[in-house]
Design a protein around this motif. Structure first.
Motif, PDB file in Angstrom:
ATOM      1  N   VAL A  28     -71.892 -51.007   9.850  1.00 50.62           N
ATOM      2  CA  VAL A  28     -72.963 -51.261   8.885  1.00 50.62           C
ATOM      3  C   VAL A  28     -73.637 -49.952   8.486  1.00 50.62           C
ATOM      4  CG1 VAL A  28     -75.184 -52.413   8.506  1.00 50.62           C
ATOM      5  CG2 VAL A  28     -73.293 -53.653   9.570  1.00 50.62           C
ATOM      6  N   ASP A  29     -73.797 -49.011   9.405  1.00 59.11           N
ATOM      7  CA  ASP A  29     -74.345 -47.695   9.049  1.00 59.11           C
ATOM      8  C   ASP A  29     -73.471 -47.031   7.986  1.00 59.11           C
ATOM      9  OD1 ASP A  29     -76.456 -47.945  10.815  1.00 59.11           O
ATOM     10  OD2 ASP A  29     -75.553 -46.666  12.373  1.00 59.11           O
ATOM     11  N   GLU A  32     -73.963 -48.807   4.703  1.00 59.19           N
ATOM     12  CA  GLU A  32     -75.266 -48.458   4.137  1.00 59.19           C
ATOM     13  C   GLU A  32     -75.223 -47.071   3.504  1.00 59.19           C
ATOM     14  OE1 GLU A  32     -79.992 -48.669   5.258  1.00 59.19           O
ATOM     15  OE2 GLU A  32     -78.517 -48.734   6.879  1.00 59.19           O
ATOM     16  N   SER A  35     -73.683 -47.876   0.142  1.00 57.54           N
ATOM     17  CA  SER A  35     -74.604 -48.648  -0.697  1.00 57.54           C
ATOM     18  C   SER A  35     -75.834 -49.003   0.122  1.00 57.54           C
ATOM     19  CB  SER A  35     -73.931 -49.921  -1.208  1.00 57.54           C
ATOM     20  OG  SER A  35     -74.869 -50.733  -1.891  1.00 57.54           O
ATOM     21  N   ARG A  36     -76.919 -48.307  -0.140  1.00 55.47           N
ATOM     22  CA  ARG A  36     -78.151 -48.516   0.619  1.00 55.47           C
ATOM     23  C   ARG A  36     -78.648 -49.950   0.510  1.00 55.47           C
ATOM     24  NH1 ARG A  36     -83.381 -48.352  -0.658  1.00 55.47           N
ATOM     25  NH2 ARG A  36     -83.000 -47.633  -2.762  1.00 55.47           N
ATOM     26  N   ILE A  37     -78.482 -50.559  -0.645  1.00 59.09           N
ATOM     27  CA  ILE A  37     -78.982 -51.914  -0.857  1.00 59.09           C
ATOM     28  C   ILE A  37     -77.962 -52.962  -0.401  1.00 59.09           C
ATOM     29  CG2 ILE A  37     -79.674 -53.597  -2.620  1.00 59.09           C
ATOM     30  CD1 ILE A  37     -80.835 -51.175  -4.181  1.00 59.09           C
ATOM     31  N   GLY A  39     -74.945 -52.509   1.333  1.00 57.74           N
ATOM     32  CA  GLY A  39     -74.206 -52.275   2.571  1.00 57.74           C
ATOM     33  C   GLY A  39     -74.635 -53.134   3.742  1.00 57.74           C
ATOM     34  N   PRO A  40     -75.947 -53.130   4.093  1.00 62.17           N
ATOM     35  CA  PRO A  40     -76.371 -53.953   5.228  1.00 62.17           C
ATOM     36  C   PRO A  40     -76.164 -55.456   4.992  1.00 62.17           C
ATOM     37  CG  PRO A  40     -78.035 -52.302   4.729  1.00 62.17           C
ATOM     38  CD  PRO A  40     -77.018 -52.259   3.622  1.00 62.17           C
ATOM     39  N   TRP A  44     -73.745 -57.263   7.590  1.00 57.34           N
ATOM     40  CA  TRP A  44     -74.257 -58.233   8.571  1.00 57.34           C
ATOM     41  C   TRP A  44     -73.990 -59.678   8.176  1.00 57.34           C
ATOM     42  CZ3 TRP A  44     -74.490 -56.360  13.002  1.00 57.34           C
ATOM     43  CH2 TRP A  44     -75.019 -55.103  13.273  1.00 57.34           C
TER      44      TRP A  44
END
Length: 177
Positions: A28-29, A32, A35-37, A39-40, A44
């Motif tokens: 997940v890191d 992210e 894609s900061r928005i 990715g998580p 998850w």
């Protein structure tokens, strides 16, 4: 919630996770960083549950993807989709051996959020008769952004059955309120 769980079951059975559950914080890191928005959320909600999914699909198709099918495959891409950019739909349609891309000239993820009568008709033709729209078809949205009824389909020719009846009923209720 059941629909999401069923969708998760299909995704996990067809796309097993490549990493064990213990590796997902690092996965997940990485997502992210891409894609900061998104990715998580993707990591998850979509990917991580598959790391613990107990059963792979017995008949999972892994390719080849460029096989010419008996009937064309309909691919629909939305021009301004933040999750699956139109470029991805263009690449997918190009990689498939026999595909037709219909471009929804609209907004949001999937055509359901920004309805297009043209997309609804193209989808119906495909599901009922395996017929596709002509190559290069671009379908407009039924509404423009900031229209007070944005997200609501227009009542128009070609809509039949239960969806059309529901739309007509809603339109009539608006007129009489």
């Amino acid at each position: 919630m059941a629909v999401q769980e069923q969708g998760g079951a299909l995704v996990c059975a067809d796309s097993p996770a490549r990493h064990p559950a213990s590796a997902w914080p690092q996965v997940v890191d990485h997502l992210e960083a891409v894609s900061r928005i998104g990715g998580p959320v993707v990591g998850w909600l979509v990917g991580a549950p598959c790391a613990s999914w107990p059963t792979p699909s017995a008949n999972r198709y892994t390719g080849p993807w460029n096989v010419t099918t008996k009937h064309p495959i309909l691919v629909i891409g939305t021009r301004f989709d933040p999750n699956t950019p139109l470029r991805n739909a263009q690449l997918a349609a190009g990689r498939l051996g026999n595909a037709v891309l219909v471009v929804h000239d609209g907004y949001g993820h999937t055509s359901h959020r920004d309805p297009s009568t043209c997309v609804i008709q193209a989808t119906g033709r495909y599901l009922i008769n395996l017929g596709t729209a002509p190559p290069g078809t671009v379908c407009p949205s039924d509404r423009l952004p900031f229209d007070p009824d944005f997200g609501q389909p227009r009542i128009g020719p070609g809509l039949t059955g239960a969806p059309a009846a529901a739309l007509t009923q809603r339109a009539n209720a608006r007129e009489h309120s």
